[in-house]
Design a protein around this motif. Structure first.
Motif, PDB file in Angstrom:
ATOM      1  N   ARG A  92     -42.293   0.583  -7.624  1.00  0.00           N
ATOM      2  CA  ARG A  92     -43.710   0.544  -7.231  1.00  0.00           C
ATOM      3  C   ARG A  92     -44.045   2.199  -7.587  1.00  0.00           C
ATOM      4  O   ARG A  92     -45.016   2.262  -8.240  1.00  0.00           O
ATOM      5  N   VAL A  93     -43.169   3.144  -7.244  1.00  0.00           N
ATOM      6  CA  VAL A  93     -43.459   4.504  -7.502  1.00  0.00           C
ATOM      7  C   VAL A  93     -43.637   4.737  -8.869  1.00  0.00           C
ATOM      8  O   VAL A  93     -44.371   5.659  -9.378  1.00  0.00           O
ATOM      9  N   ILE A  94     -42.657   4.393  -9.783  1.00  0.00           N
ATOM     10  CA  ILE A  94     -42.639   4.621 -11.238  1.00  0.00           C
ATOM     11  C   ILE A  94     -44.017   4.230 -11.795  1.00  0.00           C
ATOM     12  O   ILE A  94     -44.746   4.902 -12.579  1.00  0.00           O
ATOM     13  N   ALA A  95     -44.495   2.926 -11.388  1.00  0.00           N
ATOM     14  CA  ALA A  95     -45.635   2.273 -11.819  1.00  0.00           C
ATOM     15  C   ALA A  95     -46.880   3.191 -11.452  1.00  0.00           C
ATOM     16  O   ALA A  95     -47.878   3.481 -11.909  1.00  0.00           O
ATOM     17  N   HIS A 121     -37.918  12.216  -8.604  1.00  0.00           N
ATOM     18  CA  HIS A 121     -38.290  13.042  -7.786  1.00  0.00           C
ATOM     19  C   HIS A 121     -39.291  12.632  -6.827  1.00  0.00           C
ATOM     20  O   HIS A 121     -39.410  13.068  -5.510  1.00  0.00           O
ATOM     21  N   ALA A 122     -40.132  11.620  -7.253  1.00  0.00           N
ATOM     22  CA  ALA A 122     -41.157  11.032  -6.474  1.00  0.00           C
ATOM     23  C   ALA A 122     -40.549   9.969  -5.253  1.00  0.00           C
ATOM     24  O   ALA A 122     -40.942  10.228  -4.099  1.00  0.00           O
ATOM     25  N   PHE A 123     -39.645   9.153  -5.832  1.00  0.00           N
ATOM     26  CA  PHE A 123     -39.283   8.100  -4.888  1.00  0.00           C
ATOM     27  C   PHE A 123     -37.694   8.714  -4.161  1.00  0.00           C
ATOM     28  O   PHE A 123     -37.527   7.960  -3.209  1.00  0.00           O
ATOM     29  N   VAL A 124     -37.336   9.860  -4.442  1.00  0.00           N
ATOM     30  CA  VAL A 124     -35.989  10.102  -3.773  1.00  0.00           C
ATOM     31  C   VAL A 124     -36.574  11.647  -2.994  1.00  0.00           C
ATOM     32  O   VAL A 124     -36.369  11.536  -1.909  1.00  0.00           O
ATOM     33  N   GLY A 165     -40.584  18.262  -1.493  1.00  0.00           N
ATOM     34  CA  GLY A 165     -40.371  17.328  -2.540  1.00  0.00           C
ATOM     35  C   GLY A 165     -40.125  17.894  -3.694  1.00  0.00           C
ATOM     36  O   GLY A 165     -39.904  17.556  -4.878  1.00  0.00           O
ATOM     37  N   LEU A 166     -39.225  19.279  -3.668  1.00  0.00           N
ATOM     38  CA  LEU A 166     -38.498  19.897  -4.640  1.00  0.00           C
ATOM     39  C   LEU A 166     -37.167  20.060  -4.516  1.00  0.00           C
ATOM     40  O   LEU A 166     -36.567  19.910  -3.412  1.00  0.00           O
ATOM     41  N   ALA A 167     -36.313  19.734  -5.559  1.00  0.00           N
ATOM     42  CA  ALA A 167     -34.881  19.882  -5.619  1.00  0.00           C
ATOM     43  C   ALA A 167     -34.497  21.311  -5.642  1.00  0.00           C
ATOM     44  O   ALA A 167     -35.049  22.084  -6.557  1.00  0.00           O
ATOM     45  N   LYS A 173     -47.804  16.220 -10.706  1.00  0.00           N
ATOM     46  CA  LYS A 173     -47.951  17.136  -9.677  1.00  0.00           C
ATOM     47  C   LYS A 173     -48.384  18.697  -9.908  1.00  0.00           C
ATOM     48  O   LYS A 173     -48.337  19.433  -9.039  1.00  0.00           O
ATOM     49  N   GLY A 174     -48.690  18.739 -11.113  1.00  0.00           N
ATOM     50  CA  GLY A 174     -49.055  20.002 -11.673  1.00  0.00           C
ATOM     51  C   GLY A 174     -47.808  21.273 -11.934  1.00  0.00           C
ATOM     52  O   GLY A 174     -48.247  22.217 -12.353  1.00  0.00           O
TER      53      GLY A 174
END
Length: 972
Positions: free
Chosen positions: A178-181, A590-593, A604-606, A631-632
């Motif tokens: 879902r997040v990839i989409a 990065h978005a769904f993990v 949201g940053l590794a 996300k810029g």
């Protein structure tokens, strides 16, 4: 044995062995790692080490290493082991230095290898992809990936890798899909998505490839010069003349739609004046060639002579005949005249000065005819997705450009034979040149223009996140330079250059397994039309809701299009699209993990991405582009890159060469700790070598370190807090060790923070085996074994306890099994583990630079003494150093005073020693690198103590027979 004293006959001398404080430990010298390591793994799982660490770390500053997902297929190779062990050492070291270090392992489940294996499985059961229902096929791919995850998870765990293994992230999880989409829809809505054509095609993988998936290797190709007859000219000079082209892809000739030239190149008409009878080029033939290239071209044709008969007249308005025009069996396929026009990409650097155009198989040609508005007239569909000619193509139907193994097919030779048959072959040969290959399959690609979806990286992103740039490229380059730390620094240069020069990102793939491009295209509309792509937030929301509940299979279910489009849009007006590039999947992790998981990252940053150098064009690359587009800016604070694994000779590993090293084989023979030690000892910033001899050397070093730990454990038996001595009350030798501990603690922490595992291990290993085993332990064995309850022995054991806690925790991130074994020897208990412990704080007050300088001078003199004793031992003058009482001549008064302030005979392990500043006699032993020190051998005076073996004058004069004063006091 030395002679007994007169008062005590030998038969009456007591055996004092049982009075010594000899080491006591059950820690075995033989590690038996292959058999014992699985038990520790079971123990860690039973006590829940990873989850207990999360509980203990609550409130600490987080550290998140985001796992780059490997493909979920096949057993691990040595590169996998290198990568995951490095990650584990990062996570464990950061945790033990006081961070909340999280590691969520992950897998790429949509990679083409999963799809390919599943297709093979389907075929074995008598079905093909074209015959099987797409959802059934996708379910089979999902099942295959699940099996791959289970296999690799067990193999990773066997290497001692810690992490959230029971709940990894998978790109095929419903939420992930879902997040990839959703991330793709951001590209759809912010204006960077567009459709165009891509020329790079893999006939092996049956899909288009992005530039990042292409690598170049040498390949031998056919090269041909072909004649295109000139049409439509009234000029006698051109009548009957042929335009000559040169190509390294003969298979593109059947798709030719034109020939192009450059108006500023000097062209001439050449006539052949002599040629062998059997030659393809005959006497009297007229040819158009670029003057700069004519001699080289004519030389290829094996002609005996030629002449330039004039400048080429104006080429404007001409056309040419296809070389197969009128060919027998051609069924009129090539009988229409071919276009002839100028083009800016033609040069006279190589070839003939003319370029044959097959716009379906070349980007320059495609763009030329696209800009001319002629694509409908020139695009052909002669080549199928597997690299074969369409079955109904005259003469060549079914011919294969490349075989499935990437080797040369029969298409090129068939085309060359047909050219010879039609008398249009000018010359032929072979050329070795740099040619595009698929990064994954390592097989050659072909040029096959197909409609694909792209993300424009130089178009302004309409999302208002412009702090680091308005375009994806600007944001990525700014992130690379200003927002990311690179280890090593060369990683920055490589990724920066790649993104600086790269074309737009090809997002689409021709597969059935993966996340679809969740966009709809209006039938009949052109890409430039404003309504070509449907951009509707309500439609997007319905798609995401379905994917969250059902996964991406929802896209393929009956009625899906109508379900997603709803009542406001006519489903018959729109069509669905291809599968999304799997690199977009992994780039979106990065978005769904990091963003969505509770154990992800707060912002949201590794803190770190860690992969091989190939990921500069892979995961590092796609993650940077994807994040900058949605996300810029970048999704990471730091990037670490490691090299590839090679065999012992520096050769690339290959099953055919038999030089591969399997992680499973290493763990069976040596244990996982030896593999981890190999990683720690290697410079991962370059390519790493591994093989039987290297592993044998690694195991030898491990045994030396294990021996050090065994000595510590044996000497600390029954140590308690009552034995502890404060640093200020310790002898100088112990305070020197504390100084070294303080120095090393700083070096270890700085090394772990810099991910310098080689530096950390070498520092600790050298300290443990040289400064401890060969110096401090060697000296203090006498006090530890023979002293009674003395302040010196208590101080030494206090230092050993401090050493134990630091060595075990310093080395625990590297030797996870061995340090657990060492730790449990002193800390038994069902819930105990060194991995639940932090590296202890080491007081910087222990540092004493003046003391260190003094002991550096003392150790230099000691080196001369021990070397002299070794010569005496070699010459059989003595059997052991305790038989000696050397005279040491020291020129420097300050050094001499330092030696007299300590028990230098104890440091040199002699029974006595005599220090003097008298000049060294000629016979004195010297070391050339240590000036001003000479040693003259003298035998020790006295009798041998039957307890400590020192030779001293007072032996036999005390209450206990045959012992010295120190041992007599200990026995009392």
């Amino acid at each position: 044995m030395c002679a007994d004293t007169p008062e005590t006959p030998a038969s009456e001398t007591p055996d004092y062995k049982d009075t010594l404080n000899l080491p006591r430990t059950e820690f075995p010298m033989r590690a038996g790692l292959p058999n014992r390591e699985p038990g520790w793994l079971d123990r860690w799982e039973r006590i829940g080490v990873y989850d207990r660490l999360r509980e203990r770390a609550e409130g600490r500053r987080p550290f998140t290493l985001h796992d780059g997902p490997p493909y979920a297929n096949g057993n691990l190779h040595i590169g996998h082991a290198l990568n995951k062990i490095l990650k584990d050492m990062v996570v464990r070291s950061q945790q033990m230095m006081g961070r909340d270090a999280r590691y969520i392992p992950g897998w790429d489940c949509h990679g083409c290898r999963s799809s390919g294996r599943s297709k093979s499985s389907t075929a074995r059961r008598g079905r093909t992809r074209t015959k099987v229902d797409v959802i059934d096929f996708r379910q089979e791919c999902r099942k295959f990936a699940e099996g791959g995850v289970d296999v690799q998870r067990d193999e990773f765990k066997r290497l001692g890798i810690t992490g959230k293994w029971e709940n990894p992230y998978l790109t095929m999880d419903f939420h992930a899909e879902r997040v990839i989409a959703e991330e793709f829809q951001k590209f759809l809505m912010n204006g960077v998505l567009y459709q165009a054509r891509s020329p790079m095609w893999s006939p092996v993988e049956k899909t288009a490839l992005a530039e990042a998936e292409v690598e170049y290797h040498d390949k031998e190709s056919f090269t041909i010069w072909v004649r295109f007859p000139v049409l439509g000219s009234d000029d006698p000079l051109l009548q009957g003349a042929d335009v000559v082209i040169w190509t390294t892809t003969p298979w593109t000739i059947p798709s030719n739609k034109g020939v192009v030239y450059h108006p500023e190149i000097s062209y001439g008409v050449y006539r052949i004046t002599g040629a062998p009878e059997d030659n393809w080029v005959k006497s009297g033939d007229k040819l158009l060639l670029a003057d700069k290239l004519a001699e080289g071209c004519l030389g290829k044709a094996r002609v005996d002579g030629w002449e330039r008969i004039g400048d080429a007249p104006s080429l404007e308005g001409l056309s040419v005949a296809h070389p197969f025009a009128g060919i027998e069996g051609g069924e009129g396929e090539w009988d229409q005249p071919r276009d002839f026009r100028p083009a800016p990409f033609v040069t006279d650097e190589d070839g003939t000065g003319f370029v044959h155009c097959a716009p379906s198989h070349g980007m320059d040609e495609f763009e030329l005819y696209r800009d001319a508005g002629m694509l409908a007239e020139v695009i052909t569909y002669n080549v199928e997705e597997d690299g074969t000619f369409r079955a109904d193509l005259p003469l060549f139907g079914g011919k294969r450009i490349l075989k499935p193994n990437g080797k040369e097919g029969d298409a090129n030779t068939a085309v060359i034979d047909a050219l010879a048959q039609s008398s249009k072959l000018f010359a032929r040969g072979k050329i070795k040149h740099s040619y595009p290959h698929s990064w994954r399959s390592k097989r050659p690609l072909i040029f096959r223009n197909t409609p694909q979806w792209f993300a424009a990286i130089d178009r302004e992103v309409g999302d208002g996140q412009d702090q680091y740039g308005k375009t994806i490229r600007e944001r990525a380059l700014t992130s690379i330079d200003e927002l990311v730390t690179w280890t090593p620094r060369t990683g920055r240069n490589r990724l920066h250059a790649m993104i600086e020069q790269r074309p737009d990102w090809v997002l689409s793939r021709q597969r059935a397994w993966g996340v679809p491009l969740t966009c709809f295209v209006k039938k009949g509309a052109k890409p430039a039309d404003p309504d070509f792509l449907l951009r509707d937030e309500a439609v997007n929301a319905r798609i995401l809701e379905a994917f969250e509940a059902e996964g991406a299979d929802a896209w393929y279910k009956d009625g899906a299009k109508a379900r997603f489009l709803g009542d406001t849009v006519n489903p018959d007006d729109y069509v669905q699209s291809d599968i999304l590039d799997v690199w977009f999947d992994s780039g979106s992790t990065h978005a769904f993990v990091l963003r969505d998981r509770e154990d992800g990252s707060e912002d949201g940053l590794a803190d770190l991405y860690l992969e091989g150098t190939d990921q500069h064009r892979g995961w590092f690359h796609s993650s940077m582009l994807q994040s900058c587009g949605t996300k810029g800016a970048r999704p990471i604070r730091g990037v670490l890159t490691h090299g590839f694994t090679l065999d012992e000779k520096g050769m690339k590993m290959s099953k055919s060469l038999g030089n591969t090293v399997s992680p499973a084989d290493v763990t069976k023979q040596y244990g996982a700790d030896i593999l981890r030690l190999w990683v720690a000892q290697s410079d991962y910033t370059a390519d790493l070598r591994i093989g039987p001899e290297i592993l044998k050397g690694t195991a030898d070093g491990y045994r030396r370190l294990r021996n050090t730990m065994r000595f510590l454990l044996g000497s600390l038996a029954d140590f308690s807090e009552a034995d502890r001595v404060e640093a200020a009350d310790m002898p100088e030798l112990e305070r020197w060790v504390l100084h070294r501990l303080a120095e090393l603690d700083q070096a270890v922490r700085e090394g772990y923070d810099a991910y310098d595992f080689q530096g950390v291990f070498q520092s600790v290993f050298t300290f443990a085996t040289v400064e401890l085993s060969a110096f401090y332990f060697d000296i203090r064995k006498d006090a530890l074994y023979c002293d009674g309850d003395t302040a010196r022995r208590r101080a030494a054991r206090t230092v050993l306890d401090l050493l134990f806690h630091r060595l075990t925790t310093w080395l625990a991130p590297i030797l996870v099994f061995t340090m657990e074994e060492v730790w449990l020897e002193r800390n038994p208990g069902d819930a105990a583990s060194v991995h639940l412990t932090d590296i202890p704080e080491t007081p910087q007050a222990w540092r004493d630079e003046d003391l260190a300088a003094k002991w550096s001078a003392i150790r230099r003199v000691r080196r001369v003494v021990t070397a002299a004793l070794e010569v005496a031992r070699r010459d059989k003058v003595i059997g052991a150093s305790l038989e000696a009482a050397p005279v040491v001549h020291v020129r420097d008064p300050e050094t001499l005073a330092a030696l007299k302030s300590v028990n230098f005979e104890d440091l040199c392990i002699t029974s006595a020693i005599y220090l003097t500043n008298d000049p060294s006699p000629a016979e004195a032993f010297r070391l050339p690198e240590i000036d001003g020190v000479g040693v003259v051998f003298e035998a020790a005076d006295g009798e041998k103590c039957q307890r400590c073996w020192k030779i001293l004058p007072d032996v036999g004069t005390h209450a206990h027979p045959g012992v010295c004063a120190r041992c007599d006091a200990a026995l009392a």
